[in-house]
Design a protein around this motif. Structure first.
Motif, PDB file in Angstrom:
ATOM      1  N   GLU A  45      31.515 -30.493 -18.053  1.00  0.00           N
ATOM      2  CA  GLU A  45      31.025 -31.823 -18.401  1.00  0.00           C
ATOM      3  C   GLU A  45      32.043 -32.948 -18.298  1.00  0.00           C
ATOM      4  N   ASN A  63      25.350 -29.681 -18.698  1.00  0.00           N
ATOM      5  CA  ASN A  63      24.015 -29.207 -19.056  1.00  0.00           C
ATOM      6  C   ASN A  63      23.156 -30.371 -19.554  1.00  0.00           C
ATOM      7  N   PRO A  64      22.818 -31.318 -18.658  1.00  0.00           N
ATOM      8  CA  PRO A  64      22.079 -32.499 -19.108  1.00  0.00           C
ATOM      9  C   PRO A  64      20.678 -32.191 -19.649  1.00  0.00           C
ATOM     10  N   HIS A  78      21.080 -23.640 -16.331  1.00  0.00           N
ATOM     11  CA  HIS A  78      21.266 -25.080 -16.480  1.00  0.00           C
ATOM     12  C   HIS A  78      22.004 -25.616 -15.249  1.00  0.00           C
ATOM     13  N   ALA A  79      22.173 -26.932 -15.200  1.00  0.00           N
ATOM     14  CA  ALA A  79      22.713 -27.601 -14.004  1.00  0.00           C
ATOM     15  C   ALA A  79      24.137 -27.184 -13.652  1.00  0.00           C
ATOM     16  N   MET A 101      20.447 -28.340  -8.543  1.00  0.00           N
ATOM     17  CA  MET A 101      20.123 -28.961  -9.825  1.00  0.00           C
ATOM     18  C   MET A 101      20.966 -30.197 -10.137  1.00  0.00           C
ATOM     19  N   VAL A 102      21.850 -30.576  -9.207  1.00  0.00           N
ATOM     20  CA  VAL A 102      22.735 -31.720  -9.444  1.00  0.00           C
ATOM     21  C   VAL A 102      22.667 -32.707  -8.285  1.00  0.00           C
ATOM     22  N   THR A 103      23.211 -33.906  -8.542  1.00  0.00           N
ATOM     23  CA  THR A 103      23.328 -34.946  -7.525  1.00  0.00           C
ATOM     24  C   THR A 103      24.789 -35.386  -7.470  1.00  0.00           C
ATOM     25  N   GLU A 109      21.216 -38.847 -14.409  1.00  0.00           N
ATOM     26  CA  GLU A 109      21.499 -37.859 -15.452  1.00  0.00           C
ATOM     27  C   GLU A 109      22.155 -36.594 -14.912  1.00  0.00           C
ATOM     28  N   THR A 110      21.856 -36.224 -13.665  1.00  0.00           N
ATOM     29  CA  THR A 110      22.402 -34.988 -13.093  1.00  0.00           C
ATOM     30  C   THR A 110      23.587 -35.224 -12.154  1.00  0.00           C
ATOM     31  N   ASP A 111      24.115 -36.443 -12.142  1.00  0.00           N
ATOM     32  CA  ASP A 111      25.258 -36.795 -11.285  1.00  0.00           C
ATOM     33  C   ASP A 111      26.518 -36.071 -11.750  1.00  0.00           C
TER      34      ASP A 111
END
Length: 144
Positions: A45, A63-64, A78-79, A101-103, A109-111
């Motif tokens: 994180e 883990n958003p 999770h992400a 699951m991420v950007t 939120e998933t950046d």
């Protein structure tokens, strides 16, 4: 990109991250790892890799969505979860990992821009909460 540092703070690898319409492709090369072992690979994180804290400065897994850890856990993954990666007999990890699951860099939120990539000293069991019993934090890289 990310530059990895080992448990003593010495540079030991790099990652190239590419955002796609459906996730992020991560290409990594990290040396000085346990030879011939499967090791956990996660997104953490906080974008801080301080060897003096054994990379605890990187915080927990990203883990958003507040989902359980692990591919085998009900409601997971999770992400920040990614599959274990194999280190060759030369102690070098070469991998291309896709995380859907991420950007990257969109500010959402998933950046994962500004967060950390982590290679642990053991394999993720894909179910123990909250870390997969993955062991020490062997290499950490801030995503820039």
């Amino acid at each position: 990109s990310a530059s990895f540092v080992d448990m003593e703070g010495a540079e030991n690898g790099t990652a190239t991250l590419t955002g796609t319409p459906n996730g992020v492709l991560i290409e990594i090369e990290v040396s000085g790892l346990p030879e011939g072992e499967w090791l956990a690979f996660h997104v953490h994180e906080t974008g801080e890799c301080d060897a003096a804290t054994h990379h605890d400065s990187a915080g927990g897994h990203f883990n958003p969505g507040d989902a359980p850890h692990g591919y085998l856990a009900e409601g997971g993954p999770h992400a920040g979860d990614m599959p274990n990666q194999y280190v060759g007999t030369d102690g070098v990890l070469h991998a291309q990992v896709f995380n859907s699951m991420v950007t990257l860099g969109d500010g959402g939120e998933t950046d994962i821009a500004g967060r950390a990539l982590m290679i642990h000293g053991g394999a993720d069991d894909y179910m123990t909460q909250p870390t997969g019993d993955a062991g020490d934090r062997y290499a950490c890289g801030v995503i820039e």
